[in-house]
Design an enzyme around this catalytic site. Structure first.
Site, PDB file in Angstrom:
ATOM      1  N   CYS A 191       0.816  -1.221   0.000  1.00  0.00           N
ATOM      2  CA  CYS A 191       0.000   0.000   0.000  1.00  0.00           C
ATOM      3  C   CYS A 191       0.844   1.263   0.000  1.00  0.00           C
ATOM      4  CB  CYS A 191      -0.916   0.002   1.217  1.00  0.00           C
ATOM      5  SG  CYS A 191       0.002   0.050   2.785  1.00  0.00           S
ATOM      6  N   CYS A 220       2.957 -11.654 -10.581  1.00  0.00           N
ATOM      7  CA  CYS A 220       1.523 -11.458 -10.328  1.00  0.00           C
ATOM      8  C   CYS A 220       1.204  -9.970 -10.298  1.00  0.00           C
ATOM      9  CB  CYS A 220       1.082 -12.143  -9.040  1.00  0.00           C
ATOM     10  SG  CYS A 220       1.290 -11.166  -7.529  1.00  0.00           S
ATOM     11  N   GLY A 272       2.346   8.356  14.727  1.00  0.00           N
ATOM     12  CA  GLY A 272       2.599   7.507  13.566  1.00  0.00           C
ATOM     13  C   GLY A 272       1.547   6.439  13.352  1.00  0.00           C
ATOM     14  N   ALA A 311      -1.182 -17.300  -5.993  1.00  0.00           N
ATOM     15  CA  ALA A 311      -2.090 -18.370  -5.554  1.00  0.00           C
ATOM     16  C   ALA A 311      -1.322 -19.528  -4.931  1.00  0.00           C
ATOM     17  CB  ALA A 311      -2.938 -18.860  -6.729  1.00  0.00           C
ATOM     18  N   GLN A 344      10.237 -17.648 -12.736  1.00  0.00           N
ATOM     19  CA  GLN A 344       9.546 -18.705 -11.993  1.00  0.00           C
ATOM     20  C   GLN A 344      10.534 -19.525 -11.161  1.00  0.00           C
ATOM     21  OE1 GLN A 344       5.853 -19.950 -12.162  1.00  0.00           O
ATOM     22  NE2 GLN A 344       6.125 -17.748 -12.072  1.00  0.00           N
ATOM     23  N   GLU A 402       6.884 -25.323 -10.333  1.00  0.00           N
ATOM     24  CA  GLU A 402       7.010 -25.928  -9.005  1.00  0.00           C
ATOM     25  C   GLU A 402       8.383 -26.495  -8.643  1.00  0.00           C
ATOM     26  OE1 GLU A 402       2.810 -27.843  -7.921  1.00  0.00           O
ATOM     27  OE2 GLU A 402       3.539 -28.490  -9.875  1.00  0.00           O
TER      28      GLU A 402
END
Length: 1373
Positions: free
Chosen positions: A54, A116, A302, A840, A1237, A1304
């Protein structure tokens, strides 16, 4: 309070003025930006300032010196009420794809640093804030500024490489005589012999020997695609023509805010919300008056403490005082005696002040300043340091505060004020009274902190150990100050303060008394140790656990302090004998300098057309939109008309009957619309997995803490959360709680009969063995920690009660079918849309579908859109993770290391429901052999049913657990025989045409090539000799190295899951829309499908678009999992494109000089279909467990990884100094994506095996519910040199374009760090006189590693026998 009735908040967002009069004090900047302003680039990742997703930039004008400051902050913790006069810049405000990109956005995208993409805007804004303050940073600046940002996909290397380009050339490795790091080449670094920081200068050339073809380019994604050549080496991204930093592109600070500040017309502001009143005074007198009227009201500056309590602990403060505009709290006053720093100064300001003092004061006067700076360097991330205040840190009195022990040891003073008086208070042993308690009176506020200069002969030092090197609260810390009698080693004054070993910062007063008046010697130290242990006694059940480790650290820090002072006394000429040479390693830190990494991949085949993108490094198609915040994720979708928010109510009991669910209090709250229970479900109330059912919502009993019981619907997220908290559930406990696998074994609590497999004759194999060894290893679970939490939006549409479902899932068709069955409607009424998924890793299939069903029931009942987005703590509590495993083994082996037999029992903690546990235990048995031909093998695997949240699929699906067991057995055999593990591995590898234990034939040639190539690239033999020399000369630092292979089966053993379909539509302008069944999870499947379509249709990728994955466009899809997404969907897209291309054949022959667009128009006029479906049947894989044979995999992906680590034996801290990986992935469709990956999976594996530790209480409550408690790898965990090599010249006839699945396999190779650590521990144990196998469970946290080293300090700590006390946390495997 002037202006109390007419408070107007004025600030700017991305150059636009914002005024507010009715801001709720509980509204943070993040939801305000996202929901109120529609700026969704800033993401919700954790809500607690721990992940950086964020991050935004705040700019303020300072009247005193007429300057503007810029700082990165976490929007999730920044109250909107605090933004008066502030300019906020979000990722949308610095650049976009429609007008102009900012270089910081372009470089992370082009360097392939976005997968992602969910974390990317936060990374961008952290780096942007750094560049606004320091346009030409060094690498240390970059790594420090990114310490507060987490990424779960990339492994960080490409992010660092992209941002390395901002470094001045004069500051890079060229200035040190090496090859330029901006080229990303593999320079000959002249590191110390055996340091692991060289690229292997004594080794053969690191080039792959392939002839490099000419540079050629084409248009892909509308951009030029180039085979990037730099110094004759193919590069993953082109560093030429990058956008330069242009200050004129930055938004100017709003002149209106400058005028406001210079007018000085500040008034007290008051904001009233539903539950909280927020007052922002402007004078110290007002603050004092307010505190006298409201003594229990917290002071918020803060919001890094109070904000977390209110958000996560349910603490309510009806009245808040925020003196962030009171100038008195920010004054810095210098005197000859020291410096007085305003309590409102942030940690970043404190750091600047201290750094200036260190530069200007004599070294003997700045001892305290340097100790504080050492702690500040590791305290939280930059975003927290930019808002957290010095006064808040002291007054909050957290037991693991890094500054308080130093401040106390250095005799610092507080100035506090109240209505009655102003007084000076020493920070000493009496100041901290307990957890969060000090001697401060409720009406007092801290005005300033006085830090004295140090005196001659006085020395101050700071120490800390934390679960992660950066951005982690300390496990134990300490501040120590000593003063010697002039000209002697006699201790005149001594202060020892510790944090993390009690409810607050503690003084070791008795230990100091033991030492004062004595000479600084080993004898004095030895006498002090038992006093310190007695004085800082920590109960065996103490909160936080790790009791033996924490107590050992108190001794360790004192020992390190002793050595440091001994060295200083020697340098002063007071002591004749300094620190012994081999002991000096305790005085130095671990290596931290990043070196350029090397990525080696095959060029495309000679003769491949320049337009064909297959095999070329191509940027992720969404990378730029992710970097600009334009990429849309599920929760970024605009709020629908009448939309409701859903919050789940979960069980607080691990095993109990539900007596009553009282929702009356919830329904009485403002905004609450309804409560959904199991009785509201019109169709199936359960889902079936592996033949067993799981309730959507519990009706009669709960079987774990975190099980979903009901859900509250309200008009806002805040209201639904309060409603959920108001639901009262009455339980009746059920006895016989089962939490661990030992308890499951004892009570025979299993989901299904165990799976069993074997070959040969184990009994005979053990008879043939010269030696037999038995042991066990525990592998802890792992949290998925995808950056985007579970998210979904269900919208009822149409007159026939259809449902549009937008969700973040790997398996949209399963969600569609589940919702249809739950609502008792046909599947054709439900459409699932997946635009993209923010990570995921296996965790967005089963539980996602269950939550989608609950959300759909809510939408069905209310006939209104319903959104469910889990908070991070909820997600971690509900969704489970990787299965913990306990393996008990017996191995027989010959004197030469040849293994003759193994017998292994795997006990898997499946949790409270079956989920996919039976499939996991099957894959465990199928992959146990890894790279080894063990002639006699027997394995049994049990899925244990326990009262913990159900575990589920996770990247690797049992392979990372079972193969760690295999390698651990080999490691133990090596220790027994006194040989290296690599020798034992080579002795037992498959060679020549081979057969697995389930009778699947394969050729291990490429596996062996990977092994040998990795040995060569890593210079294993020479480095092992250097490491032995290093270890011989260093008692407290040890190096270890390990080389580990992998053989990984790709595909689903259930044959029907290997199919795929696609739809390709061509429009009259020649543009192409591709739809397929794969979900974009960050693995780049859409990008690869673009490349496939581009090759097959012979058109640029700029003409090809992929919008989303949609169950109405491509139905009956299979999950994006098992590293098989590209294999299956790529073939389906290829099939559809081949059909279309063949239809155009007559037109091409008729008009050979035509263009693609002209052929398409002609086809339409001649009534040739421009739409085609593609289908791929997939491999007919199977496994017959009765016969114990089958063909469960389409092929194997092979690899090998060599890692070297340096370990601090006294604290358990380590650093991976170098990693070399070689992978056989056939011919890569996109090397940049595939290497990404590999790197991301490897770092996830490093977390699994070293730092990620899920902790449960003895009653089954999950402790680790966010990044504050659960430590995924960060930038500080990246190998200092990270080399990836793709094996050249390989083919794979079983997959599209001869490629291989790669998502994987590399997870398991993270264990090379585990075994390198084990190698280092072996060296440490050797110095302690210990040899042979030893207990070393995974994850190899600092605690386990330190205790395994068995130093004289850890052995001083008394250990209670298990069973004589209740531990704070349980062992789940």
């Amino acid at each position: 309070m002037a202006g109390a009735q007419d408070s107007l908040l004025t600030f700017f967002v991305n150059g636009k003025k914002v005024t507010e009069r009715d801001v709720d004090p509980e509204t943070m900047l993040l939801p305000y930006l996202r929901k109120r302003m529609g700026l969704t680039g800033s993401k919700y990742g954790c809500g607690g300032g721990g992940c950086g997703a964020c991050t935004v930039m705040l700019s303020r004008y300072h009247v005193q010196n007429r300057t503007v400051s810029h700082c990165a902050v976490n929007a999730c913790l920044m109250p909107v009420c605090q933004l008066q006069g502030v300019a906020v810049t979000t990722v949308e405000g610095i650049g976009n794809t429609k007008t102009k990109l900012h270089p910081v956005q372009e470089r992370i995208a082009k360097a392939h640093g976005s997968q992602c993409g969910f974390c990317t805007p936060g990374m961008v804004m952290s780096m942007y804030a750094l560049l606004r303050n320091k346009p030409q940073p060094c690498m240390e600046d970059i790594t420090e500024t990114l310490a507060g940002n987490l990424c779960r996909c990339t492994g960080y290397r490409p992010i660092l490489d992209g941002y390395r380009t901002f470094c001045e050339v004069s500051d890079c490795c060229q200035s040190k005589g090496g090859a330029c790091c901006l080229n990303g080449n593999s320079p000959e670094e002249n590191g110390p012999k055996g340091s692991g920081l060289t690229n292997g200068g004594d080794c053969p050339s690191l080039s792959n020997g392939n002839e490099v073809t000419n540079k050629h380019s084409d248009q892909v994604n509308g951009k030029e695609v180039t085979d990037n050549l730099q110094n004759g080496h193919l590069e993953l991204f082109n560093k030429d023509n990058l956008l330069p930093l242009d200050p004129t592109q930055d938004l100017i600070f709003p002149p209106e805010l400058i005028r406001m500040a210079e007018r000085g017309e500040q008034v007290t502001q008051v904001f009233r919300g539903e539950r909280v009143t927020w007052v922002s005074p402007v004078t110290l007198e007002e603050v004092v008056d307010l505190k006298a009227q409201h003594p229990q009201a917290p002071i918020v500056m803060g919001n890094t403490n109070i904000g977390l309590d209110m958000k996560f602990k349910g603490v309510l403060h009806p009245f808040i005082i925020s003196p962030s505009r009171v100038a008195d709290l920010f004054e810095v006053t210098h005197t000859p005696e020291g410096v007085s720093i305003g309590a409102g100064c942030t940690m970043s300001v404190l750091r600047e002040v201290l750094e200036e003092l260190v530069r200007t004061l004599a070294p003997e006067q700045s001892e305290t300043h340097r100790a504080l700076l050492q702690q500040l360097g590791n305290l939280a991330g930059a975003q927290i340091r930019n808002v957290a205040t010095l006064g808040g840190n002291i007054a909050s009195a957290y037991p693991n505060s890094d500054l308080n022990p130093v401040l106390a040891a250095a005799n610092c003073m507080l100035t506090v004020v109240s209505k009655e008086e102003r007084r000076e208070i020493p920070i000493n042993k009496d100041f901290f009274q307990g957890f969060g308690k000090t001697i401060l009176q409720p009406q007092e506020i801290v005005l300033s902190v006085f830090i004295p200069v140090s005196k001659k002969g006085e020395f101050v030092r700071a120490f800390r150990q934390a679960p992660r090197k950066e951005n982690a609260l300390a496990t134990v810390n300490a501040g120590m100050r000593i003063r010697f009698r002039p000209g002697s080693s006699v201790v005149e004054e001594l202060s020892l303060f510790y944090g993390g070993v009690g409810p607050c910062t503690l003084a070791a007063t008795k230990t100091c008394q033991q030492i004062i008046g004595r000479s600084w010697s080993e004898e004095t130290l030895s006498a002090a140790y038992p006093v310190l242990l007695e004085e800082l006694a920590l109960p065996s059940s103490a909160p936080g656990g790790k009791v033996v480790f924490r107590r050992a650290l108190t001794l360790t820090f004192l020992f390190k302090f002793y050595l440091q002072m001994q060295q200083i006394l020697t340098e002063m000429g007071v002591m004749s004998e300094g620190v012994q040479q081999d002991m000096r390693s305790a005085l130095t830190g671990l290596p931290s300098h990043f070196l350029p990494s090397y990525q080696d991949f095959q060029d495309v085949l000679v003769g491949q057309p320049g337009q064909d993108p297959v095999g070329r490094p191509m940027m992720h198609r969404s990378a730029l939109s992710c970097a600009t915040g334009e990429a849309v994720y599920c929760d970024d979708m605009p709020q629908q008309q009448g939309e409701l928010s859903l919050t789940l109510v979960t069980s607080t009991k691990a095993n109990a009957k539900i007596i009553d669910i009282d929702v009356s209090a919830a329904l009485a709250l403002p905004g609450v619309v309804d409560v959904i229970t199991a009785s509201d479900i019109p169709g199936k109330k359960f889902r079936t997995f592996c033949g067993l059912t799981e309730e959507l919502l519990a009706e009669e009993e709960v079987t774990c803490v975190g099980q979903m019981v009901c859900a509250v619907l309200a008009d806002t997220k805040a209201h639904s959360k309060r409603g959920a908290a108001a639901v009262k559930i009455t339980y009746q406990d059920i006895p016989n709680l089962v939490l661990t696998v030992e308890e499951a074994i004892e009570q025979k609590s299993f989901f299904c009969p165990p799976r069993e497999i074997g070959r040969g004759d184990v009994t005979e194999g053990f008879k043939m063995a010269d030696h037999i060894h038995e042991g066990e290893i525990r592998i802890g679970g792992q949290e998925h920690f995808y950056m985007e939490t579970q998210s979904m939006l269900v919208v009822p549409v149409g007159e026939e009660r259809e449902m549009n479902v937008y969700l973040s899932t790997q398996h949209p068709s399963y969600a569609q079918d589940s919702i249809a069955e739950t609502l008792n409607i046909p599947s054709n009424r439900v459409t699932c849309h997946v635009k993209r998924v923010g990570g995921a890793f296996g965790g967005k299939v089963t539980k996602t579908s269950i939550m989608a069903c609950i959300t759909a029931v809510a939408a069905w009942k209310t006939e209104r859109p319903v959104r469910l987005v889990l908070e991070r703590g909820e997600d971690m509590l509900i969704t489970g993770g990787r299965h913990p495993v306990l393996a008990k083994y017996k191995v027989g082996y010959k004197n030469d290391g040849k293994i003759t037999a193994t017998d292994v029992n795997f006990y898997v903690n499946g949790g409270n429901t079956v989920d996919e546990s039976p499939l996991v235990i099957e894959k465990i048995l199928l992959h146990f052999d890894n790279a080894y031909n063990i002639p006699n093998f027997h394995g049994t695997s049990f899925a244990c049913k326990t009262n913990l949240p159900s575990n589920t699929a996770f990247r690797g699906f049992g392979v990372p657990q079972c193969q760690l067991v295999t390698e651990h057995i080999i490691s133990d055999v090596a220790l027994k025989l006194g040989r290296t593990a690599e020798e034992i591995r080579e002795m037992n590898m498959y060679r020549g045409p081979s057969m697995t234990h389930y009778k699947m034939p394969f050729d291990p040639e490429n596996m062996l090539l990977c092994w040998e190539e990795c040995k060569r690239r890593a210079c294993l033999e020479s480095r092992r000799m250097d490491i032995a020399q290093f270890n011989q000369h260093n008692r407290w630092k040890k190096r270890g190295i390990a080389l580990v292979p992998i053989k990984y089966g790709v595909g689903f053993s259930e044959a029907f899951l290997n199919q795929a379909a696609a739809l390709v539509n061509v429009f009259l302008d020649g543009s192409v829309l591709v739809s397929h069944g794969g979900a974009e999870l960050g693995q780049g499947i859409h990008t690869k499908m673009q490349q496939v379509a581009s090759r097959e249709l012979r058109i640029p990728t700029s003409l090809i678009h992929i919008s989303e994955t949609n169950t109405h466009t491509v139905p009956n899809t299979c999950p994006s999992a098992a590293s098989f997404g590209t294999d299956a969907n790529g073939m389906a897209v290829k099939d559809a494109c081949e059909t279309l291309y063949s239809r155009l054949e007559p037109l091409r022959k008729k008009n050979p000089t035509g263009t693609w667009q002209s052929w398409i128009k002609d086809a339409f006029l001649e009534k040739i279909s421009l739409s085609a479906t593609g289908y791929y049947r997939g491999h007919d894989l199977y496994m017959d467990w009765e016969k114990q044979e089958g063909l469960p995999y389409a092929y194997f992906t092979y690899g090998a990884c060599c890692c070297e680590v340096e370990l601090d034996c006294l604290t358990g801290d380590y650093r991976t100094v170098r990693t070399d990986m070689v992978f056989d992935i056939g011919r890569s469709i996109n090397p940049s994506i595939d290497i990404g990956q590999i790197e991301g999976a490897f770092m996830q594996g490093v977390g699994l095996y070293t730092s990620e530790e899920k902790m449960f209480s003895p009653s089954g409550v999950l402790y680790t519910r966010g990044p504050g408690q659960y430590k995924v790898p960060a930038v500080c965990d990246v190998p200092l040199k990270f080399n990836i090599y793709l094996l050249p010249g390989t083919q794979n006839p079983h997959a599209i374009y001869s490629s291989k699945g790669i998502g994987e396999p590399a997870v398991f190779l993270g264990c090379s760090v585990f075994f390198a650590l084990k190698d280092a521990v072996v060296a440490a144990r050797g110095d302690a006189g210990l040899s042979g196998p030893f207990t070393f469970h995974s994850p190899a946290t600092a605690e386990k590693t330190c205790l395994a080293c068995a130093s004289h300090l850890t052995q001083m700590v008394p250990m209670n026998n298990p069973g004589t006390f209740q531990p704070w946390a349980i062992d789940t495997p």
